[in-house]
Design a protein around this motif. Structure first.
Motif, short mmCIF file in Angstrom:
data_model
loop_
_atom_site.label_atom_id
_atom_site.label_comp_id
_atom_site.label_asym_id
_atom_site.label_seq_id
_atom_site.Cartn_x
_atom_site.Cartn_y
_atom_site.Cartn_z
N VAL A 1 0.85 -1.20 0.00
CA VAL A 1 0.00 0.00 0.00
C VAL A 1 0.88 1.25 0.00
O VAL A 1 0.66 2.19 -0.78
N ILE A 2 1.89 1.27 0.86
CA ILE A 2 2.79 2.43 0.95
C ILE A 2 3.56 2.61 -0.36
O ILE A 2 3.65 3.72 -0.90
N ILE B 1 -3.01 6.98 3.21
CA ILE B 1 -3.19 5.52 3.31
C ILE B 1 -4.00 5.16 4.55
O ILE B 1 -4.58 4.08 4.61
N ALA B 2 -4.05 6.05 5.54
CA ALA B 2 -4.78 5.79 6.79
C ALA B 2 -6.11 6.54 6.84
O ALA B 2 -6.76 6.57 7.88
N ARG B 3 -6.54 7.09 5.73
CA ARG B 3 -7.74 7.94 5.73
C ARG B 3 -9.02 7.21 6.15
O ARG B 3 -9.94 7.83 6.64
N ASN B 4 -9.08 5.90 5.98
CA ASN B 4 -10.29 5.15 6.35
C ASN B 4 -10.30 4.73 7.81
O ASN B 4 -11.27 4.11 8.25
N LEU B 5 -9.25 5.05 8.54
CA LEU B 5 -9.21 4.76 9.97
C LEU B 5 -9.90 5.87 10.75
O LEU B 5 -9.90 7.03 10.31
N ASP B 6 -10.43 5.53 11.92
CA ASP B 6 -11.02 6.61 12.74
C ASP B 6 -9.87 7.43 13.35
O ASP B 6 -8.70 7.04 13.27
N ALA B 7 -10.21 8.56 13.94
CA ALA B 7 -9.20 9.50 14.42
C ALA B 7 -8.26 8.87 15.45
O ALA B 7 -7.05 9.10 15.41
N ASP B 8 -8.78 8.06 16.37
CA ASP B 8 -7.93 7.41 17.37
C ASP B 8 -6.95 6.45 16.70
O ASP B 8 -5.77 6.40 17.06
N ASP B 9 -7.43 5.66 15.74
CA ASP B 9 -6.56 4.72 15.04
C ASP B 9 -5.51 5.45 14.20
O ASP B 9 -4.37 4.99 14.09
N GLN B 10 -5.87 6.59 13.62
CA GLN B 10 -4.89 7.37 12.86
C GLN B 10 -3.77 7.86 13.78
O GLN B 10 -2.59 7.79 13.42
N ARG B 11 -4.14 8.32 14.99
CA ARG B 11 -3.12 8.76 15.95
C ARG B 11 -2.24 7.59 16.38
O ARG B 11 -1.02 7.72 16.49
N ASP B 12 -2.86 6.42 16.62
CA ASP B 12 -2.09 5.23 17.00
C ASP B 12 -1.15 4.82 15.87
O ASP B 12 0.01 4.46 16.11
N PHE B 13 -1.64 4.86 14.64
CA PHE B 13 -0.83 4.50 13.48
C PHE B 13 0.38 5.43 13.38
O PHE B 13 1.51 4.98 13.18
N GLU B 14 0.15 6.73 13.56
CA GLU B 14 1.24 7.70 13.52
C GLU B 14 2.25 7.42 14.64
O GLU B 14 3.47 7.44 14.42
N ARG B 15 1.76 7.13 15.84
CA ARG B 15 2.64 6.86 16.98
C ARG B 15 3.49 5.61 16.72
O ARG B 15 4.71 5.63 16.92
N VAL B 16 2.87 4.54 16.24
CA VAL B 16 3.60 3.30 16.00
C VAL B 16 4.58 3.46 14.83
O VAL B 16 5.73 3.02 14.92
#
Length: 146
Positions: A13-14, A110-125
């Motif tokens: 995806v990336i 690529i993370a646009r379909n995630l909810d806001a909390d999951d987007q923040r978690d994705f960024e953190r990880v």
């Protein structure tokens, strides 16, 4: 699908998104990555090869192709003439900045379909993975074939 499978598909995806942006700038993904790596300051070829996970030979070939487009140039180090430095040309810097701006703005899509909390978690990880990765480990040249 297991964790390894998910990571494989995440890389796809990336890479697809990155390749799409590269194509818009008439760059191969390798050329774009090289330009971004030297956009702010010249880098030693040996260090650059390690950071990009390339052999010195592969990097040299990539630099040759990119230099033919007058986007990068080689120079000897002022401190040690045996050390080859690679930097972006003025044209390369302009292109690299425009490209990098688009990557920074659009790759998070690529993370646009995630909810806001999951987007923040994705960024953190993602940040933690990159911050703990050893980007300076050299890649061994492949063994010579007889």
């Amino acid at each position: 699908m297991g964790y390894g499978d998910k990571l494989f598909w995440l890389s796809v995806v990336i890479q697809r998104k990155y390749a799409q942006i590269c194509a818009e700038f008439d760059l191969t993904p390798a050329q774009a990555t090289l330009l971004c790596a030297v956009r702010n300051e010249p880098r030693q070829m040996a260090d650059l090869a390690a950071s990009l996970g390339m052999t010195k030979n592969a990097l040299s070939q990539l630099v040759d192709r990119t230099a033919r487009r007058e986007l990068v140039g080689r120079a000897s180090s002022a401190q040690d003439r045996r050390v080859v430095m690679l930097g972006a040309t003025p044209t390369g810097k302009v292109l690299a900045e425009a490209f990098y701006t688009q990557v920074v703005e659009r790759l998070p899509e690529i993370a646009r379909n995630l909810d806001a909390d999951d987007q923040r978690d994705f960024e953190r990880v993602a940040t933690a993975v990159v911050d703990t990765a050893d980007l300076s480990a050299p890649v061994a040249d492949p063994p010579a074939t007889p």
